[in-house]
Design an enzyme around this catalytic site. Structure first.
Site, PDB file in Angstrom:
ATOM      1  N   LYS A 211       0.810  -1.228   0.000  1.00 15.31           N
ATOM      2  CA  LYS A 211       0.000   0.000   0.000  1.00 15.31           C
ATOM      3  C   LYS A 211       0.841   1.274   0.000  1.00 15.31           C
ATOM      4  O   LYS A 211       2.024   1.257   0.257  1.00 15.31           O
ATOM      5  CB  LYS A 211      -0.990  -0.037   1.168  1.00 15.31           C
ATOM      6  N   ARG A 246      -3.953 -10.103   4.156  1.00 19.55           N
ATOM      7  CA  ARG A 246      -4.411 -10.120   2.752  1.00 19.55           C
ATOM      8  C   ARG A 246      -3.271  -9.568   1.911  1.00 19.55           C
ATOM      9  O   ARG A 246      -2.947  -8.382   2.015  1.00 19.55           O
ATOM     10  CB  ARG A 246      -5.662  -9.244   2.632  1.00 19.55           C
TER      11      ARG A 246
END
Ligand code: PMM
Length: 268
Positions: A211, A246
């Site tokens: 991210k 995840r």
């Protein structure tokens, strides 16, 4: 499902525009092959998504989302537990019929008023993520006095809504939603206090993979070369008893978690 160690949920994005892997597996055959590759690398479960939730993303029509995910769910459902990343009740209903065992709703039931009823009626597992608004507006909503208690309070309100809709509490997994209406600084605060989310009494899922906040740390290196930093977060999650991470890359994450588990065994 194995509750001993932190599980790895491998990401299969069937989208043209996801930030790290958009367009790579838009064709169902390629997406299924990618899912199989992630299973071979040790994924415990797969998360199939047909809508990019990146900041500024334009939502696809529900029919397009279904066209993307349905064949992939059908192709992978017999091979590993399949989760589907969707905010739409109708998509959830159809993918559950196609074999999905988990609905990963990044909006925690806020985006579609029909979602919680479908989850309750079907009895599948439900990822309830912290969310304040769609990708087009979420960066403007990243305002908190104290991010960790506020995210916990907002998740508590969503858990209350889940309970009122009749969802079995055992089936719910919570996720603080890194990057969803959160600045990089706020993402780091959440990770620094990730143990605090256990107060909610549910399994916790963390999606840090590749991210933006990791990009900031790594001099804006491209997403695919952020997997080492992602593995450092998987280690922390394994140490803190997080249910699952995840991630886009799987083998390195499984290895990192295996090291933590091995050290835990030697600690007795
Ligand atoms: N992040 C993304 C998408 N779906 N689901 C959950 N539960 N948690 C997350 O942090 C999360 C998610 C964004 O990443 P992607 O666009 O690469 O899939």
């Amino acid at each position: 499902m194995n509750r001993q160690r932190t599980l790895v949920m491998g990401v299969v994005n069937v989208t043209p525009d996801s930030f790290s892997d958009g367009g790579l597996w838009l064709n169902p055959t390629d997406a299924i092959a990618h899912g199989e590759e992630l299973i071979a690398q040790g994924a415990d479960l797969l998360d199939v998504g047909g809508e990019s939730t990146r900041p500024g993303a334009v939502r696809p029509a529900a029919e397009i989302e279904l066209e993307r995910v349905l064949p992939v769910v059908r192709g992978l459902a017999g091979k590993a537990p399949v989760s589907v990343d969707t905010m739409r009740a109708e998509v959830a209903r159809q993918v559950i019929d196609a074999g999905a065992r988990i609905i990963n709703d990044v909006s925690g039931g806020l985006a579609d008023p029909g979602m919680l009823g479908i989850i309750a009626a079907s009895g599948v597992e439900y990822v309830c993520q912290h969310w304040r608004g769609h990708g087009a507006v979420m960066n403007r909503l990243a305002r908190y006095d104290d991010v960790v208690p506020e995210v916990i309070d907002e998740l508590r309100a969503r858990l209350q809504a889940c309970e009122e809709s009749g969802i079995d509490s055992e089936k719910i997994i919570v996720d603080p939603g890194l990057g969803f209406a959160k600045t990089a600084e706020q993402d780091w605060s959440i990770l620094a206090h990730v143990d605090a989310f256990s107060v909610l009494g549910h399994r916790v899922l963390i999606g840090a993979s590749r991210k933006r906040f990791l990009g900031h740390l790594l001099a804006d290196r491209e997403p695919a070369s952020r997997d080492g930093a992602t593995a450092a977060i998987s280690v922390i999650c394994a140490q803190q008893g997080i249910w699952a991470v995840r991630t886009h890359e799987v083998r390195g994450q499984r290895d990192a978690i295996a090291v933590v588990e091995r050290i835990k065994r030697s600690q007795g």
